[in-house]
Design a protein around this motif. Sequence first.
Motif, PDB file in Angstrom:
ATOM      1  N   ARG A 189       0.820  -1.219   0.000  1.00 42.45           N
ATOM      2  CA  ARG A 189       0.000   0.000   0.000  1.00 42.45           C
ATOM      3  C   ARG A 189       0.851   1.265   0.000  1.00 42.45           C
ATOM      4  NH1 ARG A 189      -5.175  -0.504   2.503  1.00 42.45           N
ATOM      5  NH2 ARG A 189      -6.066  -2.551   1.969  1.00 42.45           N
ATOM      6  N   VAL A 190       1.931   1.264   0.779  1.00 41.03           N
ATOM      7  CA  VAL A 190       2.700   2.496   0.994  1.00 41.03           C
ATOM      8  C   VAL A 190       3.817   2.668  -0.031  1.00 41.03           C
ATOM      9  CG1 VAL A 190       4.186   3.723   2.634  1.00 41.03           C
ATOM     10  CG2 VAL A 190       2.127   2.551   3.439  1.00 41.03           C
ATOM     11  N   HIS A 191       4.520   1.599  -0.347  1.00 45.25           N
ATOM     12  CA  HIS A 191       5.692   1.720  -1.229  1.00 45.25           C
ATOM     13  C   HIS A 191       5.480   1.127  -2.619  1.00 45.25           C
ATOM     14  CE1 HIS A 191       8.425   3.377   1.780  1.00 45.25           C
ATOM     15  NE2 HIS A 191       7.830   2.579   2.651  1.00 45.25           N
ATOM     16  N   GLY A 192       4.434   0.337  -2.798  1.00 43.29           N
ATOM     17  CA  GLY A 192       4.201  -0.280  -4.103  1.00 43.29           C
ATOM     18  C   GLY A 192       3.106   0.374  -4.910  1.00 43.29           C
ATOM     19  N   ALA A 258       2.647   4.943 -11.084  1.00 44.67           N
ATOM     20  CA  ALA A 258       2.072   3.600 -11.065  1.00 44.67           C
ATOM     21  C   ALA A 258       2.997   2.563 -10.438  1.00 44.67           C
ATOM     22  CB  ALA A 258       1.709   3.180 -12.495  1.00 44.67           C
ATOM     23  N   ASP A 259       4.320   2.766 -10.527  1.00 43.83           N
ATOM     24  CA  ASP A 259       5.275   1.800  -9.992  1.00 43.83           C
ATOM     25  C   ASP A 259       6.359   2.538  -9.206  1.00 43.83           C
ATOM     26  OD1 ASP A 259       6.877  -0.349  -9.411  1.00 43.83           O
ATOM     27  OD2 ASP A 259       7.263  -0.937 -11.489  1.00 43.83           O
ATOM     28  N   PRO A 260       6.051   2.975  -7.990  1.00 46.67           N
ATOM     29  CA  PRO A 260       7.022   3.743  -7.203  1.00 46.67           C
ATOM     30  C   PRO A 260       8.320   3.002  -6.941  1.00 46.67           C
ATOM     31  CG  PRO A 260       4.828   3.873  -6.226  1.00 46.67           C
ATOM     32  CD  PRO A 260       4.767   2.817  -7.275  1.00 46.67           C
ATOM     33  N   LEU A 261       8.246   1.699  -6.726  1.00 45.34           N
ATOM     34  CA  LEU A 261       9.452   0.941  -6.410  1.00 45.34           C
ATOM     35  C   LEU A 261      10.457   0.985  -7.562  1.00 45.34           C
ATOM     36  CD1 LEU A 261       7.922  -2.162  -4.602  1.00 45.34           C
ATOM     37  CD2 LEU A 261       9.199  -0.282  -3.565  1.00 45.34           C
ATOM     38  N   ALA A 265      14.238   2.410  -7.197  1.00 40.14           N
ATOM     39  CA  ALA A 265      15.293   1.428  -7.454  1.00 40.14           C
ATOM     40  C   ALA A 265      16.381   1.960  -8.381  1.00 40.14           C
ATOM     41  CB  ALA A 265      14.685   0.163  -8.049  1.00 40.14           C
ATOM     42  N   ARG A 266      16.119   3.022  -9.111  1.00 39.73           N
ATOM     43  CA  ARG A 266      17.114   3.624  -9.998  1.00 39.73           C
ATOM     44  C   ARG A 266      18.126   4.492  -9.248  1.00 39.73           C
ATOM     45  NH1 ARG A 266      15.567   3.720 -15.361  1.00 39.73           N
ATOM     46  NH2 ARG A 266      16.707   5.662 -15.754  1.00 39.73           N
ATOM     47  N   TRP A 267      17.794   4.889  -8.035  1.00 38.40           N
ATOM     48  CA  TRP A 267      18.609   5.873  -7.338  1.00 38.40           C
ATOM     49  C   TRP A 267      20.018   5.410  -6.970  1.00 38.40           C
ATOM     50  CZ3 TRP A 267      14.398   8.304  -3.627  1.00 38.40           C
ATOM     51  CH2 TRP A 267      13.479   9.015  -4.426  1.00 38.40           C
ATOM     52  N   PRO A 268      20.241   4.151  -6.538  1.00 36.77           N
ATOM     53  CA  PRO A 268      21.622   3.762  -6.229  1.00 36.77           C
ATOM     54  C   PRO A 268      22.580   3.971  -7.403  1.00 36.77           C
ATOM     55  CG  PRO A 268      20.117   2.178  -5.269  1.00 36.77           C
ATOM     56  CD  PRO A 268      19.286   3.085  -6.144  1.00 36.77           C
ATOM     57  N   ALA A 269      22.186   3.571  -8.591  1.00 39.61           N
ATOM     58  CA  ALA A 269      23.048   3.751  -9.758  1.00 39.61           C
ATOM     59  C   ALA A 269      23.235   5.227 -10.087  1.00 39.61           C
ATOM     60  CB  ALA A 269      22.467   3.015 -10.959  1.00 39.61           C
ATOM     61  N   LEU A 270      22.191   6.027  -9.871  1.00 35.88           N
ATOM     62  CA  LEU A 270      22.276   7.453 -10.174  1.00 35.88           C
ATOM     63  C   LEU A 270      23.150   8.203  -9.172  1.00 35.88           C
ATOM     64  CD1 LEU A 270      18.524   8.085 -11.099  1.00 35.88           C
ATOM     65  CD2 LEU A 270      20.468   8.078 -12.680  1.00 35.88           C
ATOM     66  N   CYS A 271      23.274   7.674  -7.954  1.00 37.63           N
ATOM     67  CA  CYS A 271      24.042   8.349  -6.898  1.00 37.63           C
ATOM     68  C   CYS A 271      25.459   7.808  -6.738  1.00 37.63           C
ATOM     69  CB  CYS A 271      23.319   8.213  -5.555  1.00 37.63           C
ATOM     70  SG  CYS A 271      21.738   9.078  -5.456  1.00 37.63           S
ATOM     71  N   PRO A 291       9.931  10.795 -17.327  1.00 41.09           N
ATOM     72  CA  PRO A 291       8.892  10.723 -16.291  1.00 41.09           C
ATOM     73  C   PRO A 291       8.311   9.315 -16.211  1.00 41.09           C
ATOM     74  CG  PRO A 291       8.601  12.663 -17.667  1.00 41.09           C
ATOM     75  CD  PRO A 291       9.646  11.830 -18.333  1.00 41.09           C
ATOM     76  N   PRO A 292       8.143   8.795 -15.011  1.00 41.42           N
ATOM     77  CA  PRO A 292       7.671   7.410 -14.873  1.00 41.42           C
ATOM     78  C   PRO A 292       6.245   7.229 -15.374  1.00 41.42           C
ATOM     79  CG  PRO A 292       7.754   8.503 -12.744  1.00 41.42           C
ATOM     80  CD  PRO A 292       8.413   9.418 -13.709  1.00 41.42           C
ATOM     81  N   TYR A 293       5.937   6.003 -15.719  1.00 43.32           N
ATOM     82  CA  TYR A 293       4.601   5.664 -16.215  1.00 43.32           C
ATOM     83  C   TYR A 293       3.550   5.949 -15.137  1.00 43.32           C
ATOM     84  CZ  TYR A 293       0.595   2.814 -17.551  1.00 43.32           C
ATOM     85  OH  TYR A 293      -0.677   2.378 -17.841  1.00 43.32           O
ATOM     86  N   GLY A 294       2.416   6.493 -15.573  1.00 42.06           N
ATOM     87  CA  GLY A 294       1.325   6.753 -14.640  1.00 42.06           C
ATOM     88  C   GLY A 294       1.607   7.863 -13.662  1.00 42.06           C
ATOM     89  N   LEU A 295       2.474   8.808 -14.045  1.00 43.31           N
ATOM     90  CA  LEU A 295       2.873   9.869 -13.127  1.00 43.31           C
ATOM     91  C   LEU A 295       1.701  10.781 -12.783  1.00 43.31           C
ATOM     92  CD1 LEU A 295       5.150  11.370 -11.622  1.00 43.31           C
ATOM     93  CD2 LEU A 295       5.525  12.698 -13.710  1.00 43.31           C
ATOM     94  N   HIS A 296       1.530  11.017 -11.479  1.00 46.30           N
ATOM     95  CA  HIS A 296       0.585  12.011 -10.981  1.00 46.30           C
ATOM     96  C   HIS A 296       1.357  13.301 -10.789  1.00 46.30           C
ATOM     97  CE1 HIS A 296      -2.607  13.835  -8.571  1.00 46.30           C
ATOM     98  NE2 HIS A 296      -1.689  14.138  -7.667  1.00 46.30           N
TER      99      HIS A 296
END
Length: 314
Positions: A189-192, A258-261, A265-271, A291-296
């Motif tokens: 619910r919170v992270h997915g 739509a897919d927050p995880l 998950a991209r952030w480690p490689a970006l940092c 921009p991610p799919y389903g972006l609000h």
Amino acid sequence: MYLIKDGLDFGAWLDAAAGSCIGAGPAPRRENQDNFLLIDGSGNAVYLSQQEPLRCRVANWPAGHVRAAVLDGMGGHGHGREAAEAAVQGLLQLPACSDVATLAAGLDALHTRLQTSFEKPPQAAARPPGTTLTLLEIAPGQAPLLYHVGDSRLYEITDDTVDTLTVDHVPATVYAMHGLLNEAQWRLRVHGEHHPQISQAFVLGNAIGDTQELEKPLQALDAGNLPPFLAHLADRRVLQVRDDAVYLLASDGFWACADPLAVVARWPALCAGKTATQALASIFDDFLAQPPYGLHSDNLTMLALRFTPQCSTV
């Protein structure tokens, strides 16, 4: 977009930078209702005022002390930007704190004062205003202090891991506190998924009690009321930080999709291998270019911090 580092001096023990923009998506917001605050070790501060960066000097600021905060004004309640700006002004007046109890008492008192001020015209709105507040208070040579309310987040990013160090104050967390969701259900619910509801905010108050009716005080979440799988993530605590990690304080526009995880998950490689400024620029550039799919559509604000070995503790 504003990416801010110049003119701030955090010394040899901390690297920090701030970024904020109105956001991306199919229907961008009309204004940036987010805010942030960085106060460096010499009392130089930067934040947003009327959506533009503003700098000032904080009087009598202790040498080497740092304050970093992200705020996400609740636009759906009216005066979201104003609530975040008022909270920043209060943070500029709050003396530096060196222990969790003093920090929490000062911020709780600020919450009460701002809540009263927004109940009076002309700021009064049909729905009371509020803002998230995720803040790190860092005295020189000491572990950072955390104060958190709302659904902005603090992340710890290493080269191959992402750990969330705060608990979202949202209905799913309230359900978990009452035993109605297990760990897997809560994480989904919170992270997915993306759910824009919030159960507690600075200035607004909380709807965390048994009745889930809005009450004026803030309610600290800790081992006394959180379920066992979240009990180690108290809202107000001393942080144990690592010198091989980047710490990101971020508003929820980054995972409102739509897919927050997949985004996070991209952030480690970006940092990886980057300074705070470079990591921040990399995350913003990646997000805005793809921009991610389903972006609000929502505002985007993030602070990045890297600690040196003399400040970090494991």
